[in-house]
Structure formats: C-alpha cells, structure tokens
Design an enzyme around this catalytic site. Structure first.
Site, mmCIF file in Angstrom:
data_model
loop_
_atom_site.group_PDB
_atom_site.id
_atom_site.type_symbol
_atom_site.label_atom_id
_atom_site.label_comp_id
_atom_site.label_asym_id
_atom_site.label_seq_id
_atom_site.Cartn_x
_atom_site.Cartn_y
_atom_site.Cartn_z
ATOM 1 N N ALA A 10 0.799 -1.227 0.000
ATOM 2 C CA ALA A 10 0.000 0.000 0.000
ATOM 3 C C ALA A 10 0.832 1.279 0.000
ATOM 4 C CB ALA A 10 -0.938 0.012 1.206
ATOM 5 N N ARG A 15 11.140 7.355 -0.348
ATOM 6 C CA ARG A 15 12.600 7.339 -0.481
ATOM 7 C C ARG A 15 13.068 6.905 -1.865
ATOM 8 N NH1 ARG A 15 14.608 4.057 4.708
ATOM 9 N NH2 ARG A 15 12.452 3.286 4.698
ATOM 10 N N ASP A 102 7.811 -5.251 -1.226
ATOM 11 C CA ASP A 102 9.098 -4.674 -1.658
ATOM 12 C C ASP A 102 10.265 -5.603 -1.338
ATOM 13 O OD1 ASP A 102 9.157 -4.455 1.083
ATOM 14 O OD2 ASP A 102 9.522 -2.287 1.141
ATOM 15 N N GLU A 154 14.087 -3.610 18.459
ATOM 16 C CA GLU A 154 14.576 -2.719 17.401
ATOM 17 C C GLU A 154 15.934 -2.138 17.783
ATOM 18 O OE1 GLU A 154 13.121 -2.566 14.533
ATOM 19 O OE2 GLU A 154 11.496 -3.843 15.274
ATOM 20 N N ARG A 332 13.436 -4.514 -35.995
ATOM 21 C CA ARG A 332 12.330 -3.874 -35.301
ATOM 22 C C ARG A 332 11.139 -4.826 -35.226
ATOM 23 N NH1 ARG A 332 11.663 1.574 -38.466
ATOM 24 N NH2 ARG A 332 9.815 1.726 -37.126
ATOM 25 N N LYS A 350 11.870 -4.083 -40.572
ATOM 26 C CA LYS A 350 10.682 -3.762 -39.777
ATOM 27 C C LYS A 350 9.449 -4.350 -40.438
ATOM 28 C CE LYS A 350 8.068 -0.580 -40.395
ATOM 29 N NZ LYS A 350 6.650 -0.331 -40.824
ATOM 30 N N TYR A 365 17.505 -0.873 -45.794
ATOM 31 C CA TYR A 365 16.281 -0.796 -45.009
ATOM 32 C C TYR A 365 15.193 -1.610 -45.697
ATOM 33 C CZ TYR A 365 11.864 0.846 -43.140
ATOM 34 O OH TYR A 365 10.602 0.896 -42.589
#
Length: 461
Positions: A10, A15, A102, A154, A332, A350, A365
């Site tokens: 959440a 930071r 995290d 802690e 591509r 491409k 090309y």
C-alpha cells in the site's frame, strides 16, 4: 490445512524519489510485487490478498488474475494493513503468511519451508529470520532457552547484549489465521509514529500463552527489502546472479556473467554462448548453440538454434535456425527472419518476412515487405514503404536479385527470378525473369574539369 498469503503493497515509497509506486519498480523484468506474488504462488495458497493503497489501480492491473485485493485508505502501519484483509480472511481456519511487496528476492522454497515449520511446531505465530553479517538497523530476535521468540528488539531500543545478536527479523510472518485476526483489534498505536504494528501481535499472542517461534532461513540475501534506489540496484544484482547461475547450470556459457543482463522469464538453450554487455529482456526464447556477442540487445523475441547475433538489437521478432544478424543491425517489431538468412551490418528490418537463405548484406532498409527464398539484396537498397500518409507493402519473389542502391517504392511486386539493375528506382511491378532498369541516362561532359573553380588551384593540377 488451508494456506493464505497477505502481501503488503500500500505504500508509495517516498525514499525512491519516483512518480512510480515503490512496489512497481522492476527487478530483472518484473515489478517487485510480481516477484513477491510469484514466490507466494509457489506454495499453492488457497487465497492471496494484496493490500493496496497508493497506486491501487496500477498495482491491481499488474496483479490482475493473480490476487484478491484489500484497500488501506491511510497508511497507519502494518497491523492496520493486515486488518484491511479481514473481510477476505477472518474466521477461516488455516495458516496465513504476511509478506511485504518490496522484498523481491524471497523464493517459493523459503516460503514453503516457513509454512511447513510453522505447522510442524504448532505455533500461533512464526517469524522468518536470518543471520545477518552486519545486523545494524535490523530488529533482533530474542529467544528463550527453548528457542521460543520472547520479543523483537529494534536497533534503537536494544541494550548492548541484545545488539550483539545477529539473528534478525526479515519482516515475514506466518500466523494461525483465526488467532491473527482475533489479536489484531487489540493492537494499539501508542508509539512515536502513531501506527499499528503487526509485530505487536506476537506479544499479544505470547501473553495469551500461545507459542511464538522463529524459522531461520539459510540465505540472508533473500530478505533484502527495497526502500531506495541503492537497494533496488543491490536487489537487481543479486537477482541477476541468481538468474545467470541457473542458466549456467543448464548449459549456457557466459564470457562475463556480471555484465550479462537477463530478465527472469528468458529461456536459453544449452551450448549457447553469451558475451559481456548483452541485454536479454521480456519473454525472449533463445535456442541451442547460439552465439550472442557483446553489445547485443534482444527483447521479447524468439531465436532458433545455431543463430549468431553480432552487436545488434532485436525487438519482438523471430530468427529461425542457422540465421545471423549484424554487426550493428536492428530488427524492429514483427521481423520474421527465415532459416539460413544472412542480415549483415547496418541493416534495419521492420514488419517484414525474409524467406530462407536470402541475403541482406549491408546498409539496407527493409520495411513492410515479404521476401521469398534465395534472394540477394544489394548494398544500400531501400524499401520505400511510407508516402507520408500511409504505409504500403512490397513483395519480392524467390531467387530474385536486387542490385545495389535500388529503391523499391511500395506498393510494388517483384516476381520470382526477377533482376533489378543497380541504382534503379522501381515504381511498377516486375514480371518473372524480367530485368528492370530505372535510372537516368549517363552523360559525360568533355573537358568539364577546366570550367570548375577548383581547377585554378595549383594543388589540383
């Protein structure tokens, strides 16, 4: 026994100094929260609930179909976050794992071991711990003589003896689900931050005479939590080593594993060699006996067997067996390179299909085109596919020859066995066996040199 997982995701993560919500930052091709949910899925839980708040819509989109969701309106601490999942989980018998979004390095094996230990010991709560070589900043695990957890101290609150302890709290817990949600309403917020801490549940359970234990995992690095860009880089480095080590165990060779950057979902066949400074991302699949040289970048592409990629970029494309590309070329999206095709240096492809054994040597090309088999495309050829408004298609038949410096202006069709003379601009279809020449007539002006100003310079005489 049912198993549940609550993922805490959440927070915004100030930071990180980013507009992107913290758990959505990527580690080796996946967001951190996807890594966490993926590891949780490995224990085959009956339900995963992800607690969202900041960036809820974005997180829900990333985890769509993988998790249920609970919403935390205000970030009032980990205890409050878990409490938001009560409508999904309260009153159900089973064990609940709580993990933060995290922490992308936890493996399914570690989480499974935690579940099994928790159930085997009959604990009301079990803390996942690790031995930290440098525990500064971590909460320390204080046990009694029987190994039960007395408390988590802690850093700022520990005395000299307590701070000598190297066993630390990873922030991951396993609870008896019914006892967890019975204890959460009794958690207070009489602390400096005014938040409701999940760790207070341990003390509540212990004072009720419940057993609180700890399972120490062997690999401390898995516990790394990401709070800033430095930790994100560290997590990426650890994950990258894990990925590359596994590829090497499966028969892939790296010239320098530390400079090969490979995403989590990439598949690579045995006896493939990857040089340094190579990036392979997304859902890419690479076959066996391939050679990927330094400076190459491959994204969401499929590479067959015996393919050589020399310092080139490939995006959302396919190279079939025995083909090669580069150096310094670019495939591509939607480039389909057939068996034995040679794509040389400084070539761009491409949205084109290149048939087997065709050669596109250099400085060319090819866009919006279908090329057949055994074609030779000369140096400096341009497939002119765009008229400023729309793009059109060019088709070149088998065994045709396209001379150097030619321009094929779409839409145009070159039949099988056709020949295009060098330096031609082709705007009309060319029939089978025909040769097309479309260029200005050469005119030589006699003695023109002496009319030029530079002819007056003695150095030129």
């Amino acid at each position: 026994m049912k198993k549940f997982v609550v993922v805490l995701a959440a927070g915004k993560g100030t930071r990180m100094k980013s507009k992107l919500y913290k758990v959505l930052h990527e580690v080796c091709g996946k967001t951190m929260v996807e890594h966490v949910v993926g590891a949780a899925q490995g224990v085959q839980p009956d339900k995963i609930v992800t607690v969202v708040g900041m960036g809820a819509e974005e997180v829900e989109q990333v985890l769509k179909g993988k998790s249920d969701f609970a919403f935390q309106k205000k970030q009032l601490g980990t205890g409050d976050a878990v409490m938001t999942a009560s409508k999904k989980l309260a009153g159900q018998a089973g064990a609940t794992l709580v993990i933060t979004g995290d922490t992308p390095l936890f493996t399914s094996a570690t989480l499974q071991n935690l579940f099994e230990y928790h159930l085997k010991k009959g604990n009301a709560a079990t803390v996942l711990t690790a031995e930290a070589p440098a525990p500064l900043g971590y909460g320390r695990i204080i046990r009694d003589d029987q190994g039960n957890v007395l408390r988590i101290v802690e850093q700022k609150d520990g005395n000299s003896e307590e701070l000598k302890v190297k066993e630390i709290n990873t922030g991951v817990f396993c609870f008896d689900n019914e006892k967890l949600f019975a204890a959460l309403p009794h958690v207070g917020n009489s602390n400096a931050q005014g938040e409701y801490y999940l760790t207070d549940v341990l003390e509540i359970l212990r004072t009720q005479g419940e057993r609180v234990g700890a399972y120490k995992m062997p690999d401390f690095s898995e516990s790394l939590g990401v709070n800033d860009r430095l930790a994100l880089a560290q997590a990426t480095k650890i994950m990258q080593k894990r990925i590359n080590d596994e590829h090497m165990r499966m028969g892939v060779s790296f010239a320098d594993p530390e400079t090969a950057y490979i995403d989590t979902d990439v598949k690579i066949g045995s006896d493939t060699i990857i040089e340094g400074n190579v990036v392979i991302k997304g859902k890419t699949m690479i076959g066996s006996n391939c050679y990927i040289t330094a400076g190459s970048r491959i994204v969401d592409s499929k590479i067959g067997d015996n393919v050589t990629v020399t310092s080139s970029t490939i995006e959302q494309s396919q190279m079939d067996n025995n083909s090669d590309v580069g150096p310094n070329s670019h495939l591509r999206p939607n480039s389909l390179i057939g068996d034995g095709v040679h794509i040389g240096n400084f070539v761009e492809i491409k949205n084109a299909k290149i048939g087997a054994n065709t050669k596109v040597g250099h400085l060319t090309y090819v866009g919006d085109a279908t090329l057949g088999k055994d074609i030779n495309i000369g140096c400096g050829t341009i497939f002119a596919n765009y008229d400023g408004v729309k793009k059109d298609h060019t088709t070149v038949g088998d065994r045709s020859f396209i001379g150097s410096g030619s321009t094929l202006v779409a839409p145009v069709k070159i039949a099988d066995h056709a020949f295009i003379a060098a330096d031609s601009t082709i705007t009309k279809d060319v029939a089978r066996y025909d040769m097309a020449i479309a260029r200005g007539r050469q005119i030589n002006k006699a003695d023109y040199w002496h009319k030029l100003p530079l002819s007056q310079n003695d150095d030129w005489k």
